[in-house]
Design an enzyme around this catalytic site. Structure first.
Site, PDB file in Angstrom:
ATOM      1  N   ALA A 252       0.805  -1.241   0.000  1.00 19.84           N
ATOM      2  CA  ALA A 252       0.000   0.000   0.000  1.00 19.84           C
ATOM      3  C   ALA A 252       0.830   1.279   0.000  1.00 19.84           C
ATOM      4  O   ALA A 252       0.277   2.367   0.163  1.00 19.84           O
ATOM      5  CB  ALA A 252      -0.995   0.026   1.161  1.00 19.84           C
ATOM      6  N   ALA A 253       2.148   1.197  -0.195  1.00 21.28           N
ATOM      7  CA  ALA A 253       2.943   2.429  -0.275  1.00 21.28           C
ATOM      8  C   ALA A 253       2.494   3.237  -1.494  1.00 21.28           C
ATOM      9  O   ALA A 253       2.264   4.450  -1.408  1.00 21.28           O
ATOM     10  CB  ALA A 253       4.427   2.098  -0.372  1.00 21.28           C
ATOM     11  N   GLY A 254       2.353   2.557  -2.640  1.00 21.46           N
ATOM     12  CA  GLY A 254       1.896   3.239  -3.856  1.00 21.46           C
ATOM     13  C   GLY A 254       0.478   3.765  -3.691  1.00 21.46           C
ATOM     14  O   GLY A 254       0.156   4.864  -4.156  1.00 21.46           O
ATOM     15  N   ASP A 255      -0.366   2.992  -3.031  1.00 16.45           N
ATOM     16  CA  ASP A 255      -1.754   3.436  -2.820  1.00 16.45           C
ATOM     17  C   ASP A 255      -1.784   4.690  -1.944  1.00 16.45           C
ATOM     18  O   ASP A 255      -2.533   5.635  -2.216  1.00 16.45           O
ATOM     19  CB  ASP A 255      -2.565   2.322  -2.139  1.00 16.45           C
ATOM     20  CG  ASP A 255      -2.667   1.078  -3.005  1.00 16.45           C
ATOM     21  OD1 ASP A 255      -2.623   1.218  -4.245  1.00 16.45           O
ATOM     22  OD2 ASP A 255      -2.779  -0.030  -2.446  1.00 16.45           O
TER      23      ASP A 255
HETATM   24  O1  RIB Z   1      -1.609  -2.306  -3.343  1.00 14.50           O
HETATM   25  C1  RIB Z   1      -1.733  -3.194  -2.262  1.00 14.50           C
HETATM   26  C2  RIB Z   1      -3.004  -3.954  -2.359  1.00 14.50           C
HETATM   27  O2  RIB Z   1      -2.947  -4.790  -3.494  1.00 14.50           O
HETATM   28  C3  RIB Z   1      -3.276  -4.882  -1.204  1.00 14.50           C
HETATM   29  O3  RIB Z   1      -3.964  -4.261  -0.158  1.00 14.50           O
HETATM   30  C4  RIB Z   1      -4.041  -6.017  -1.845  1.00 14.50           C
HETATM   31  O4  RIB Z   1      -5.374  -6.073  -1.459  1.00 14.50           O
HETATM   32  C5  RIB Z   1      -3.904  -5.820  -3.350  1.00 14.50           C
HETATM   33  O5  RIB Z   1      -5.055  -5.360  -3.874  1.00 14.50           O
END
Ligand code: RIB
Length: 309
Positions: A252-255
């Protein structure tokens, strides 16, 4: 240009099953894990949470299954300051699942089962079109059906809503979709799949950005891992370095980068400052385990930035 200050995120919700181990298993090999946890994730939800915790006025268009974890995730999204009116509970479906290995270096390897995310059809997008029409910006990723991403981008274009696409996970995309995108945020692998340019240097990133500009995209941000991000707007490129931290895991760093970036841009921060804010939020996220549990709140990102001055 319209100015509602609102953000719409369209995307996935997953229950992440995370296993920490020393090294990834090879085909045919069984390895013993060190630690296991179930955490809330999904690229769409993670980006929505990053925006919500950063202070955005955000609505989230997504689907959960008719199960306990789906209902708990939906409730948590409310606590993360997200309008979940457009989060549908899909009868007879289970919530999306991600199976994630994290190795000793904090790298991850992910496989997902779409579950209820597959039910986010163009019909459902149409049902919630007002959410897109009311927003200044629509942020999407690629864990939702591609035809729904396209349908949402078309609605956004009709209503002068900026379209931001984080093209993850990596997949080839049609020129029709790319022409509707105002800002794109691939990592190196995703950029290579979209442009054919293998990225190892700033010059490579600049060439990949040119290909994406030629497809009609004004702002290109190619994330380069520990090297920061290549920012190219209308052909003018520069690399903006990130912050050095000790990584626990990069899930989730990119998110987090995407959700924080759009929040800062909606606050009218100049692009370079918005990228710095997003770098800071992502840096905090990699020092913590899991997807949504790692996403910082606004005051944490602001304090981190103050410490860097
Ligand atoms: O970007 C990370 C995410 O990728 C995780 O939370 C997982 O659910 C996948 O969708």
């Amino acid at each position: 240009m319209k100015k509602t200050g609102k953000l719409a995120v369209l995307g996935s919700i997953n229950a992440d099953h995370i296993l920490n181990l020393t090294q990834f298993p090879r085909p045919g090999e069984t390895v013993i894990g060190k630690q296991y946890q179930v955490a809330f994730g999904g690229k769409g939800a993670n980006q929505a949470v990053a925006a919500g915790r950063s202070g955005a006025n955000i609505s989230f268009l997504a689907c959960v299954g008719e199960d306990g974890i789906g209902l708990r995730i939906r409730q948590q999204l409310v606590e993360d300051k997200i309008d979940v009116t457009p989060v549908e509970v899909v009868a007879g479906e289970s919530t999306g699942v991600a199976l994630i290995f994290v190795n000793a270096e904090g790298e991850n390897s992910i496989a997902i089962h779409a579950g209820a995310n597959a039910a986010l059809t163009p019909v459902l997008v149409e049902k919630h079109q007002q959410t897109i029409a009311d927003a200044d910006a629509l942020l999407m990723q690629l864990e939702s059906p591609l035809e729904s991403v396209l349908a949402a981008a078309k609605i956004a274009r009709q209503h002068q809503t900026q379209v931001i696409l984080n093209p993850a996970p990596a997949t080839p995309l049609s020129d029709e979709l790319l022409a509707l995108v105002d800002m794109i945020t691939p990592n190196e692998t995703e950029a290579e799949i979209l442009t054919g340019v293998h990225i190892e240097s700033d010059e490579d990133a600049a060439r990949a950005a040119t290909v994406l500009h030629d497809k009609g995209i004004y702002s290109v941000l190619i994330t380069l891992g520990s090297r920061g991000v290549w920012l190219s707007e209308n052909g003018n490129g520069q690399r903006i370095a990130g912050f050095r931290v000790k990584a626990v895991d990069t899930i989730a760093a990119g998110d987090t980068f995407n959700g924080a970036l759009i929040t800062a841009l909606l606050e009218d921060k100049p692009m370079d400052q918005a990228v710095r804010f997003a770098h800071a939020a992502a840096a905090i996220a990699v020092t913590r385990a899991g997807a949504q549990p790692s996403v910082p709140w606004r005051d944490e990102t602001d304090s981190f930035l103050l410490q860097q001055e």
